[in-house]
Scaffold this active site. Structure first.
Site, PDB file in Angstrom:
ATOM      1  N   LYS A 189       0.828  -1.212   0.000  1.00 60.06           N
ATOM      2  CA  LYS A 189       0.000   0.000   0.000  1.00 60.06           C
ATOM      3  C   LYS A 189       0.865   1.267   0.000  1.00 60.06           C
ATOM      4  O   LYS A 189       2.084   1.190   0.137  1.00 60.06           O
ATOM      5  CB  LYS A 189      -0.972  -0.043   1.192  1.00 60.06           C
ATOM      6  CG  LYS A 189      -1.902  -1.270   1.174  1.00 60.06           C
ATOM      7  CD  LYS A 189      -2.982  -1.225   0.096  1.00 60.06           C
ATOM      8  CE  LYS A 189      -3.605  -2.551  -0.276  1.00 60.06           C
ATOM      9  NZ  LYS A 189      -4.486  -3.171   0.686  1.00 60.06           N
TER      10      LYS A 189
HETATM   11  C1  PLP Z   1      -5.506  -4.324   1.035  1.00 58.91           C
HETATM   12  C2  PLP Z   1      -6.982  -4.129   1.107  1.00 58.91           C
HETATM   13  C3  PLP Z   1      -7.727  -4.403   2.262  1.00 58.91           C
HETATM   14  C4  PLP Z   1      -7.152  -5.120   3.446  1.00 58.91           C
HETATM   15  O1  PLP Z   1      -6.077  -4.520   4.006  1.00 58.91           O
HETATM   16  P1  PLP Z   1      -5.239  -5.297   5.135  1.00 58.91           P
HETATM   17  O2  PLP Z   1      -4.472  -4.220   5.812  1.00 58.91           O
HETATM   18  O3  PLP Z   1      -4.372  -6.275   4.402  1.00 58.91           O
HETATM   19  O4  PLP Z   1      -6.209  -5.974   6.022  1.00 58.91           O
HETATM   20  C5  PLP Z   1      -9.057  -4.041   2.312  1.00 58.91           C
HETATM   21  N1  PLP Z   1      -9.655  -3.496   1.243  1.00 58.91           N
HETATM   22  C6  PLP Z   1      -9.008  -3.258   0.091  1.00 58.91           C
HETATM   23  C7  PLP Z   1      -9.727  -2.617  -1.037  1.00 58.91           C
HETATM   24  C8  PLP Z   1      -7.651  -3.594  -0.019  1.00 58.91           C
HETATM   25  O5  PLP Z   1      -7.013  -3.384  -1.185  1.00 58.91           O
END
Ligand code: PLP
Length: 387
Positions: A189
Protein backbone atom coordinates in the site's frame (compact mmCIF):
# COMPACT_ATOMS: atom_id res chain seq x y z
CA UNK A 1 20.39 -13.33 -15.11
CA UNK A 2 21.86 -13.81 -18.56
CA UNK A 3 22.92 -10.81 -20.64
CA UNK A 4 19.84 -11.14 -22.86
CA UNK A 5 17.43 -11.49 -19.97
CA UNK A 6 16.56 -8.22 -18.22
CA UNK A 7 16.11 -8.17 -14.46
CA UNK A 8 12.56 -8.90 -13.43
CA UNK A 9 10.67 -5.77 -12.43
CA UNK A 10 8.32 -6.83 -9.60
CA UNK A 11 4.73 -5.63 -9.58
CA UNK A 12 5.20 -3.85 -6.24
CA UNK A 13 7.91 -3.09 -3.68
CA UNK A 14 7.75 -1.12 -0.42
CA UNK A 15 9.92 2.01 -0.14
CA UNK A 16 11.63 1.54 3.24
CA UNK A 17 14.29 4.17 4.04
CA UNK A 18 17.15 4.30 6.53
CA UNK A 19 15.08 6.34 9.02
CA UNK A 20 12.45 3.57 9.11
CA UNK A 21 15.15 0.94 9.64
CA UNK A 22 16.87 2.94 12.39
CA UNK A 23 13.55 3.46 14.17
CA UNK A 24 12.79 -0.27 14.08
CA UNK A 25 16.24 -1.01 15.49
CA UNK A 26 15.65 1.59 18.21
CA UNK A 27 12.39 -0.18 19.15
CA UNK A 28 14.11 -3.54 19.25
CA UNK A 29 16.84 -2.18 21.52
CA UNK A 30 14.33 -0.36 23.74
CA UNK A 31 12.68 -3.59 24.79
CA UNK A 32 9.24 -2.23 23.86
CA UNK A 33 8.23 -4.30 20.86
CA UNK A 34 4.45 -4.48 21.19
CA UNK A 35 1.94 -1.58 21.44
CA UNK A 36 3.54 1.31 23.29
CA UNK A 37 4.87 4.85 22.92
CA UNK A 38 5.61 4.61 19.19
CA UNK A 39 2.15 3.36 18.36
CA UNK A 40 0.73 6.28 20.33
CA UNK A 41 3.01 8.69 18.45
CA UNK A 42 2.03 7.17 15.09
CA UNK A 43 -1.66 7.62 15.98
CA UNK A 44 -1.11 11.25 16.97
CA UNK A 45 0.96 11.99 13.87
CA UNK A 46 -1.62 10.31 11.65
CA UNK A 47 -4.53 12.25 13.17
CA UNK A 48 -2.44 15.43 12.80
CA UNK A 49 -1.68 14.65 9.17
CA UNK A 50 -5.38 14.30 8.34
CA UNK A 51 -6.50 17.20 10.54
CA UNK A 52 -10.19 17.96 11.00
CA UNK A 53 -10.26 16.86 14.64
CA UNK A 54 -10.21 13.12 13.94
CA UNK A 55 -9.01 10.40 16.30
CA UNK A 56 -6.77 7.66 14.91
CA UNK A 57 -6.75 4.13 16.34
CA UNK A 58 -3.88 1.92 15.14
CA UNK A 59 -4.67 -1.70 14.33
CA UNK A 60 -2.77 -4.63 12.86
CA UNK A 61 -4.64 -4.58 9.51
CA UNK A 62 -7.31 -2.70 7.63
CA UNK A 63 -9.41 -5.85 7.87
CA UNK A 64 -9.25 -5.53 11.66
CA UNK A 65 -10.09 -1.82 11.45
CA UNK A 66 -13.13 -2.44 9.24
CA UNK A 67 -14.32 -5.16 11.62
CA UNK A 68 -13.95 -2.81 14.61
CA UNK A 69 -15.79 -0.04 12.75
CA UNK A 70 -18.75 -2.30 11.94
CA UNK A 71 -18.79 -3.51 15.55
CA UNK A 72 -18.69 0.06 16.85
CA UNK A 73 -21.71 1.15 14.79
CA UNK A 74 -23.62 -1.90 16.02
CA UNK A 75 -23.99 -3.95 12.82
CA UNK A 76 -25.86 -7.12 13.84
CA UNK A 77 -27.08 -10.41 12.36
CA UNK A 78 -29.79 -9.80 9.77
CA UNK A 79 -28.51 -6.33 8.86
CA UNK A 80 -27.46 -5.53 5.31
CA UNK A 81 -24.42 -3.48 4.32
CA UNK A 82 -24.12 -2.19 0.76
CA UNK A 83 -20.70 -2.56 -0.80
CA UNK A 84 -18.96 -2.93 -4.15
CA UNK A 85 -18.28 -6.27 -5.83
CA UNK A 86 -15.11 -4.75 -7.34
CA UNK A 87 -12.88 -5.09 -4.27
CA UNK A 88 -10.76 -7.40 -2.17
CA UNK A 89 -12.62 -9.98 -0.09
CA UNK A 90 -11.64 -8.22 3.18
CA UNK A 91 -14.16 -5.44 2.45
CA UNK A 92 -17.05 -7.93 2.55
CA UNK A 93 -15.80 -10.63 4.92
CA UNK A 94 -15.92 -8.23 7.88
CA UNK A 95 -19.68 -7.84 7.28
CA UNK A 96 -20.00 -11.63 7.65
CA UNK A 97 -17.92 -11.45 10.88
CA UNK A 98 -20.86 -9.47 12.33
CA UNK A 99 -23.37 -12.05 11.08
CA UNK A 100 -24.72 -9.43 8.68
CA UNK A 101 -25.08 -9.74 4.90
CA UNK A 102 -23.17 -7.78 2.27
CA UNK A 103 -25.34 -6.62 -0.61
CA UNK A 104 -23.11 -6.25 -3.63
CA UNK A 105 -23.52 -3.31 -5.98
CA UNK A 106 -21.97 -2.77 -9.42
CA UNK A 107 -19.43 -0.06 -10.14
CA UNK A 108 -19.71 3.07 -12.23
CA UNK A 109 -17.27 2.31 -15.08
CA UNK A 110 -16.24 6.00 -15.13
CA UNK A 111 -14.91 5.91 -11.55
CA UNK A 112 -14.46 2.15 -10.94
CA UNK A 113 -16.14 2.84 -7.59
CA UNK A 114 -19.58 1.86 -6.29
CA UNK A 115 -22.39 3.41 -8.39
CA UNK A 116 -24.45 5.70 -6.10
CA UNK A 117 -27.57 5.33 -8.27
CA UNK A 118 -27.46 1.55 -7.83
CA UNK A 119 -26.77 1.96 -4.10
CA UNK A 120 -30.03 3.85 -3.64
CA UNK A 121 -31.97 1.16 -5.53
CA UNK A 122 -30.46 -1.63 -3.39
CA UNK A 123 -31.66 -0.17 -0.07
CA UNK A 124 -34.13 -2.35 1.87
CA UNK A 125 -35.60 -2.06 5.39
CA UNK A 126 -32.63 -4.18 6.58
CA UNK A 127 -29.95 -1.84 5.16
CA UNK A 128 -27.84 -0.23 7.89
CA UNK A 129 -24.67 1.01 6.22
CA UNK A 130 -22.74 1.72 3.02
CA UNK A 131 -19.13 0.53 2.70
CA UNK A 132 -17.54 2.24 -0.33
CA UNK A 133 -13.99 1.53 -1.57
CA UNK A 134 -11.84 4.31 -3.02
CA UNK A 135 -10.65 2.07 -5.83
CA UNK A 136 -6.99 2.47 -6.83
CA UNK A 137 -6.78 5.67 -4.77
CA UNK A 138 -9.50 7.63 -6.52
CA UNK A 139 -12.28 8.81 -4.22
CA UNK A 140 -15.75 7.31 -4.53
CA UNK A 141 -18.54 9.82 -5.17
CA UNK A 142 -18.81 10.73 -1.52
CA UNK A 143 -21.19 13.68 -1.83
CA UNK A 144 -23.80 11.48 -3.55
CA UNK A 145 -23.27 8.64 -1.08
CA UNK A 146 -23.48 11.08 1.84
CA UNK A 147 -26.78 12.46 0.56
CA UNK A 148 -28.20 8.93 0.16
CA UNK A 149 -27.04 8.00 3.66
CA UNK A 150 -28.71 11.08 5.16
CA UNK A 151 -31.96 10.47 3.24
CA UNK A 152 -32.20 6.86 4.43
CA UNK A 153 -30.59 7.08 7.88
CA UNK A 154 -27.59 4.90 6.91
CA UNK A 155 -24.05 4.95 8.27
CA UNK A 156 -20.95 5.12 6.07
CA UNK A 157 -17.74 3.22 6.77
CA UNK A 158 -15.07 3.97 4.14
CA UNK A 159 -12.60 1.33 2.97
CA UNK A 160 -9.66 3.68 2.35
CA UNK A 161 -7.08 0.89 1.92
CA UNK A 162 -5.97 2.59 -1.33
CA UNK A 163 -6.65 6.19 -0.38
CA UNK A 164 -3.70 7.77 1.44
CA UNK A 165 -3.59 10.62 0.56
CA UNK A 166 -6.78 11.08 -1.48
CA UNK A 167 -9.20 14.00 -1.45
CA UNK A 168 -12.91 14.27 -2.15
CA UNK A 169 -14.37 17.74 -2.68
CA UNK A 170 -11.01 19.10 -1.54
CA UNK A 171 -11.10 17.27 1.82
CA UNK A 172 -8.77 14.44 2.73
CA UNK A 173 -10.36 10.99 2.89
CA UNK A 174 -10.56 10.30 6.62
CA UNK A 175 -11.97 13.75 7.41
CA UNK A 176 -15.35 13.48 5.65
CA UNK A 177 -18.66 13.04 7.48
CA UNK A 178 -18.60 9.23 7.52
CA UNK A 179 -18.80 7.33 10.82
CA UNK A 180 -15.32 5.86 10.28
CA UNK A 181 -12.60 5.45 7.66
CA UNK A 182 -10.03 2.67 7.56
CA UNK A 183 -6.57 2.77 5.95
CA UNK A 184 -4.27 -0.19 5.19
CA UNK A 185 -0.52 -0.31 5.70
CA UNK A 186 -0.09 -3.71 4.05
CA UNK A 187 3.27 -4.19 2.30
CA UNK A 188 2.06 -3.00 -1.13
CA UNK A 189 0.00 0.00 0.00
CA UNK A 190 1.00 3.67 -0.30
CA UNK A 191 2.19 3.66 3.34
CA UNK A 192 3.66 0.31 4.35
CA UNK A 193 4.33 -1.13 7.81
CA UNK A 194 4.36 -4.78 6.65
CA UNK A 195 0.97 -5.37 8.20
CA UNK A 196 -1.06 -2.59 9.79
CA UNK A 197 -4.01 -0.27 9.52
CA UNK A 198 -5.63 2.81 11.01
CA UNK A 199 -9.24 3.40 11.97
CA UNK A 200 -10.09 7.09 11.87
CA UNK A 201 -13.22 8.68 13.29
CA UNK A 202 -14.56 11.92 14.72
CA UNK A 203 -17.15 10.05 16.80
CA UNK A 204 -15.90 9.72 20.38
CA UNK A 205 -18.15 6.72 21.04
CA UNK A 206 -16.83 4.79 18.03
CA UNK A 207 -13.25 5.64 18.99
CA UNK A 208 -13.76 4.46 22.54
CA UNK A 209 -15.43 1.20 21.54
CA UNK A 210 -12.72 0.50 18.92
CA UNK A 211 -9.94 1.08 21.48
CA UNK A 212 -11.56 -1.36 23.91
CA UNK A 213 -12.33 -4.04 21.29
CA UNK A 214 -8.89 -3.70 19.70
CA UNK A 215 -7.34 -5.31 22.80
CA UNK A 216 -9.51 -8.11 24.22
CA UNK A 217 -12.34 -5.85 25.41
CA UNK A 218 -10.14 -4.50 28.17
CA UNK A 219 -11.39 -1.15 29.44
CA UNK A 220 -8.61 0.58 31.33
CA UNK A 221 -10.26 4.02 31.11
CA UNK A 222 -13.45 2.95 32.90
CA UNK A 223 -11.41 1.10 35.50
CA UNK A 224 -9.14 4.07 36.06
CA UNK A 225 -12.15 6.33 36.50
CA UNK A 226 -13.74 4.26 39.24
CA UNK A 227 -10.68 3.10 41.12
CA UNK A 228 -8.53 5.83 42.54
CA UNK A 229 -5.58 3.62 43.46
CA UNK A 230 -4.95 1.71 40.24
CA UNK A 231 -2.21 -0.89 40.37
CA UNK A 232 -0.71 -1.55 36.95
CA UNK A 233 -1.66 -5.23 37.03
CA UNK A 234 -5.38 -4.58 37.39
CA UNK A 235 -7.92 -4.20 34.59
CA UNK A 236 -11.49 -5.05 33.63
CA UNK A 237 -12.79 -7.00 30.64
CA UNK A 238 -16.10 -5.54 29.46
CA UNK A 239 -16.62 -7.47 26.19
CA UNK A 240 -15.19 -10.45 24.26
CA UNK A 241 -12.80 -8.30 22.24
CA UNK A 242 -10.18 -9.03 19.62
CA UNK A 243 -6.37 -9.05 19.30
CA UNK A 244 -6.01 -6.28 16.76
CA UNK A 245 -3.34 -3.98 18.27
CA UNK A 246 -0.41 -2.65 16.21
CA UNK A 247 3.16 -3.29 17.40
CA UNK A 248 5.70 -0.53 18.03
CA UNK A 249 7.93 -2.28 15.48
CA UNK A 250 5.32 -1.65 12.79
CA UNK A 251 4.57 1.84 14.14
CA UNK A 252 8.31 2.64 13.81
CA UNK A 253 7.96 2.15 10.06
CA UNK A 254 4.69 4.06 9.98
CA UNK A 255 6.03 7.18 11.70
CA UNK A 256 8.67 7.72 9.01
CA UNK A 257 6.54 6.48 6.10
CA UNK A 258 3.92 9.07 7.08
CA UNK A 259 6.50 11.84 6.80
CA UNK A 260 7.14 10.78 3.20
CA UNK A 261 3.53 10.24 2.15
CA UNK A 262 3.15 13.59 0.33
CA UNK A 263 6.35 12.97 -1.61
CA UNK A 264 5.25 9.43 -2.44
CA UNK A 265 1.95 10.78 -3.79
CA UNK A 266 3.74 13.36 -5.94
CA UNK A 267 6.00 10.74 -7.45
CA UNK A 268 3.10 8.34 -8.10
CA UNK A 269 1.14 11.15 -9.68
CA UNK A 270 4.06 11.97 -12.01
CA UNK A 271 4.30 8.30 -12.92
CA UNK A 272 0.56 8.15 -13.67
CA UNK A 273 0.88 11.18 -15.95
CA UNK A 274 3.82 9.57 -17.71
CA UNK A 275 1.87 6.33 -18.26
CA UNK A 276 -1.10 8.28 -19.60
CA UNK A 277 1.12 10.11 -22.07
CA UNK A 278 3.37 7.16 -22.96
CA UNK A 279 0.48 4.76 -23.56
CA UNK A 280 -1.73 7.13 -25.55
CA UNK A 281 -2.96 5.99 -28.95
CA UNK A 282 -2.97 2.30 -27.95
CA UNK A 283 -6.10 0.11 -27.80
CA UNK A 284 -6.61 0.59 -24.08
CA UNK A 285 -8.57 2.72 -21.65
CA UNK A 286 -6.49 4.75 -19.17
CA UNK A 287 -7.70 4.77 -15.55
CA UNK A 288 -10.05 7.52 -14.36
CA UNK A 289 -8.33 10.60 -12.99
CA UNK A 290 -9.37 12.29 -9.76
CA UNK A 291 -12.32 14.67 -9.97
CA UNK A 292 -11.36 18.26 -10.88
CA UNK A 293 -9.20 19.76 -8.13
CA UNK A 294 -8.91 16.51 -6.16
CA UNK A 295 -5.91 14.31 -5.28
CA UNK A 296 -5.58 10.70 -6.45
CA UNK A 297 -3.30 8.50 -4.31
CA UNK A 298 -2.40 6.34 -7.35
CA UNK A 299 -2.02 3.17 -5.31
CA UNK A 300 -2.79 1.31 -8.56
CA UNK A 301 -2.55 2.15 -12.25
CA UNK A 302 -5.18 -0.03 -13.91
CA UNK A 303 -5.51 -0.02 -17.68
CA UNK A 304 -8.39 -1.72 -19.48
CA UNK A 305 -7.57 -3.40 -22.79
CA UNK A 306 -9.92 -2.46 -25.62
CA UNK A 307 -12.03 -5.10 -27.39
CA UNK A 308 -9.86 -4.73 -30.49
CA UNK A 309 -6.55 -5.19 -28.61
CA UNK A 310 -4.34 -7.75 -30.44
CA UNK A 311 -4.19 -10.09 -27.45
CA UNK A 312 -6.37 -11.08 -24.52
CA UNK A 313 -5.84 -9.79 -20.99
CA UNK A 314 -4.42 -13.13 -19.82
CA UNK A 315 -2.07 -13.35 -22.83
CA UNK A 316 -1.00 -9.76 -22.22
CA UNK A 317 0.00 -10.47 -18.61
CA UNK A 318 1.87 -13.65 -19.71
CA UNK A 319 3.77 -11.72 -22.37
CA UNK A 320 4.61 -8.91 -19.94
CA UNK A 321 6.04 -11.53 -17.55
CA UNK A 322 8.14 -12.94 -20.43
CA UNK A 323 9.45 -9.39 -20.96
CA UNK A 324 10.39 -9.32 -17.26
CA UNK A 325 7.57 -7.14 -15.96
CA UNK A 326 5.20 -8.10 -13.17
CA UNK A 327 1.55 -7.12 -13.60
CA UNK A 328 -1.53 -7.97 -11.58
CA UNK A 329 -5.34 -7.79 -11.66
CA UNK A 330 -7.42 -5.75 -9.20
CA UNK A 331 -9.70 -7.36 -8.52
CA UNK A 332 -11.26 -10.72 -9.28
CA UNK A 333 -14.71 -9.36 -8.40
CA UNK A 334 -16.33 -10.92 -5.36
CA UNK A 335 -19.28 -12.23 -7.41
CA UNK A 336 -16.86 -14.65 -9.12
CA UNK A 337 -15.42 -16.17 -5.94
CA UNK A 338 -17.11 -19.46 -4.91
CA UNK A 339 -17.98 -18.40 -1.36
CA UNK A 340 -19.68 -15.14 -2.32
CA UNK A 341 -21.15 -16.50 -5.56
CA UNK A 342 -22.72 -19.55 -3.92
CA UNK A 343 -23.78 -17.95 -0.60
CA UNK A 344 -25.58 -15.05 -2.28
CA UNK A 345 -26.37 -16.71 -5.66
CA UNK A 346 -24.49 -14.06 -7.61
CA UNK A 347 -24.09 -14.08 -11.39
CA UNK A 348 -21.90 -11.91 -13.64
CA UNK A 349 -24.93 -10.42 -15.43
CA UNK A 350 -25.89 -8.72 -12.13
CA UNK A 351 -22.60 -6.77 -12.30
CA UNK A 352 -21.99 -6.02 -16.00
CA UNK A 353 -19.60 -3.08 -15.41
CA UNK A 354 -17.44 -4.86 -12.85
CA UNK A 355 -17.40 -8.01 -14.98
CA UNK A 356 -16.39 -6.09 -18.10
CA UNK A 357 -13.71 -4.16 -16.22
CA UNK A 358 -12.34 -7.35 -14.67
CA UNK A 359 -12.03 -9.11 -18.04
CA UNK A 360 -10.06 -6.19 -19.52
CA UNK A 361 -8.06 -4.97 -16.49
CA UNK A 362 -4.31 -5.04 -16.01
CA UNK A 363 -2.58 -3.31 -13.10
CA UNK A 364 0.80 -1.98 -14.24
CA UNK A 365 3.62 -1.52 -11.71
CA UNK A 366 3.54 1.94 -10.08
CA UNK A 367 5.70 2.52 -7.00
CA UNK A 368 8.29 4.97 -5.82
CA UNK A 369 11.24 2.60 -5.99
CA UNK A 370 10.79 2.34 -9.77
CA UNK A 371 13.20 4.51 -11.75
CA UNK A 372 12.33 6.45 -14.90
CA UNK A 373 14.17 3.72 -16.81
CA UNK A 374 12.04 1.04 -15.17
CA UNK A 375 8.91 2.89 -16.23
CA UNK A 376 10.26 3.39 -19.77
CA UNK A 377 10.72 -0.37 -19.95
CA UNK A 378 7.08 -0.92 -18.96
CA UNK A 379 5.84 1.64 -21.48
CA UNK A 380 8.02 0.11 -24.21
CA UNK A 381 6.75 -3.39 -23.43
CA UNK A 382 3.10 -2.32 -23.52
CA UNK A 383 3.67 -0.48 -26.81
CA UNK A 384 5.34 -3.57 -28.28
CA UNK A 385 2.48 -5.85 -27.27
CA UNK A 386 -0.41 -3.53 -28.17
CA UNK A 387 1.08 -1.28 -30.88
C1 PLP B 1 -5.51 -4.32 1.03
C2 PLP B 1 -6.98 -4.13 1.11
C3 PLP B 1 -7.73 -4.40 2.26
C4 PLP B 1 -7.15 -5.12 3.45
O1 PLP B 1 -6.08 -4.52 4.01
P1 PLP B 1 -5.24 -5.30 5.13
O2 PLP B 1 -4.47 -4.22 5.81
O3 PLP B 1 -4.37 -6.27 4.40
O4 PLP B 1 -6.21 -5.97 6.02
C5 PLP B 1 -9.06 -4.04 2.31
N1 PLP B 1 -9.66 -3.50 1.24
C6 PLP B 1 -9.01 -3.26 0.09
C7 PLP B 1 -9.73 -2.62 -1.04
C8 PLP B 1 -7.65 -3.59 -0.02
O5 PLP B 1 -7.01 -3.38 -1.18
Amino acid sequence: MSATEPDFLPFALPDIGEAEIAEVVDSLRSGWITTGPKTRRFEEDFAGFLGGGVEAIAVNSATAGLHLALDAIGIAPGDEVLTTTHTFTATAEVIRYMGADPVFVDIDPQTMCIDPGLVERAITPRTKAILPVHYAGRASEMSSLGAIARRHGLRIIEDAAHALPTTSGGRLIGTLDSEATVFSFYATKTLATGEGGMLVTRDAGIARRARVMRLHGIDRDAFNRYVSKKPAWNYEVVAPGFKYNLTDIAASLGIHQLGRVRGFQQRRSEMAARYREGLSGLPLLAPPDAAQGDTHAWHLYVIRLADDAPLSRDEFIDQMAKLGIGCSVHFIPLHLHPYWRDTYRLTPDQFPHSQQAFEASVSLPIYTRMTDDDQSRVIEAVRTLLG
